[in-house]
Design an enzyme around this catalytic site. Sequence first.
Site, short mmCIF file in Angstrom:
data_model
loop_
_atom_site.label_atom_id
_atom_site.label_comp_id
_atom_site.label_asym_id
_atom_site.label_seq_id
_atom_site.Cartn_x
_atom_site.Cartn_y
_atom_site.Cartn_z
N ASP A 189 0.76 -1.05 -0.15
CA ASP A 189 0.05 0.03 -0.02
C ASP A 189 0.64 1.32 0.18
O ASP A 189 2.07 1.02 0.34
CB ASP A 189 -1.01 0.16 1.16
N ASP A 213 -2.30 6.02 0.82
CA ASP A 213 -3.07 5.12 1.61
C ASP A 213 -2.89 5.82 2.83
O ASP A 213 -3.62 6.74 3.27
CB ASP A 213 -2.47 3.64 1.87
N ASP A 217 1.52 2.65 9.55
CA ASP A 217 0.67 1.59 9.55
C ASP A 217 1.50 0.44 10.59
O ASP A 217 2.60 0.06 10.08
CB ASP A 217 0.28 0.63 8.40
N ARG A 269 -8.49 8.38 11.88
CA ARG A 269 -7.35 7.38 12.27
C ARG A 269 -6.04 7.99 12.96
O ARG A 269 -4.85 8.19 12.38
CB ARG A 269 -6.61 6.47 11.19
#
Length: 391
Positions: A189, A213, A217, A269
């Site tokens: 990603d 993206d 992460d 997020r």
Amino acid sequence: MVSPGTKLILWRFILPIAMIALFTPNFCLAKQSKINGLKMNVIDRCWRLNAEWRKHRSQLATCSLGYVGKMVNNIGKDLVHYKVIDPSDDPINPKPGTLRYGASMIQGKVWITFQRDMHIKLERPVLISSFTTIDGRGTNVHIADNACLLIFKATNVIIHGIRIHHCKPQSPGIVMGTHGKVIPLGQVDGDAIRLVTASNIWIDHNTLYDCQDGLLDVTRGSTNVTISNNWFRNQDKVMLLGHDDGYVRDQNMKVTVVYNHFGPNCNQRMPRIRYGYAHVANNLYQGWVQYAIGGSMSPSLKSEANLFVASTPGRKEVTWRKVSHKNEDRWEFHSVRDAFENGASFMVTKGGRVPKPNYSKEQCFKIVDAKFVRSLTRWSGTLRCSKTSRC
Ligand SMILES: *[C@@H]1O[C@H](CO)[C@@H](O)[C@H](O)[C@H]1NC(C)=O
Ligand SMILES: *[C@@H]1O[C@H](CO)[C@@H](O)[C@H](O)[C@H]1NC(C)=O
């Protein structure tokens, strides 16, 4: 004069208290100091006060806190110093002097710096090997416009002082792996930094924005991560902790998120948490659109002394909970000493105990009052370090 009797009484009481203070594992000793009249956070004051920081770059490794602990495995006698002199990239046959050569090919402890300001456009994600430090201090380094950084099955990595932006998804292909052999790499990603089954990772003072993206992460069983002093801006999905709703191994994930600046122009997020535990403390939230902190699959969150400034007009509720049919109402979202401006609000879990981070002595740090968060996050993102003095 104090009589011997009084002295005895003093010692009877003071000594035991001092002993308790010294040997209680969660006893945090942390002082704040001032630079230019503003408060500096404990990570920064550990090295930024040293005008000779260029000569003592590895001092940085002793300044980390939170779940990553101290990065002392990254320094020592056997440390290799490597300088990036060439911004080009060959994903299969990296040239000495390039970032990929230093980050993937050199085994053991390596401390990577940059000869000058540079813009690095990676042909494929760079796989960072264990015991690697990427230190952009003193230079203006961009990793941008195509592939970005991947920490895959590695431990003890520091990423400090890099601007990472406009990262794009990558189709499957072959790249130089971390053991000197090319490996096939599946679809990746478009994240700025992606952790896959990684542990003991410290991400400090980076500026991350505008990726396809997410920005950061933490996935597939990654744990013992500290994310500090970064500036996250201009992004839809900012930070994901926990791979997907089916990845139960992320139950053991522990992440500290401290002294970061989120916004402006972030949508959601910050972070989104699945399964594991996040201690989110002393961060500045400069607006959000959908939500700031959210999660699913029974995540635990201790949000402590952050400053949430709602954007106007915009969503005022900080949190979001994904409703799933099976495990409803199993969030542990706790807010302790957070501060709210512009009508921001936080929906806390009712009842239950606030889960403690249970830090060891070297992970532990003092969380300051939310009213100091603006000055503590004042230098988030990459620092401007002058050639001759302090950073
Ligand atoms: C994470 O850190 C703890 C100590 O704080 C340690 O016991 C554990 O093994 C670490 N986990 C990994 C996967 O490194
Ligand atoms: C810290 O320890 C307490 C007591 O053992 C436990 O209930 C809690 O879940 C622990 N916190 C974390 C983050 O594991």
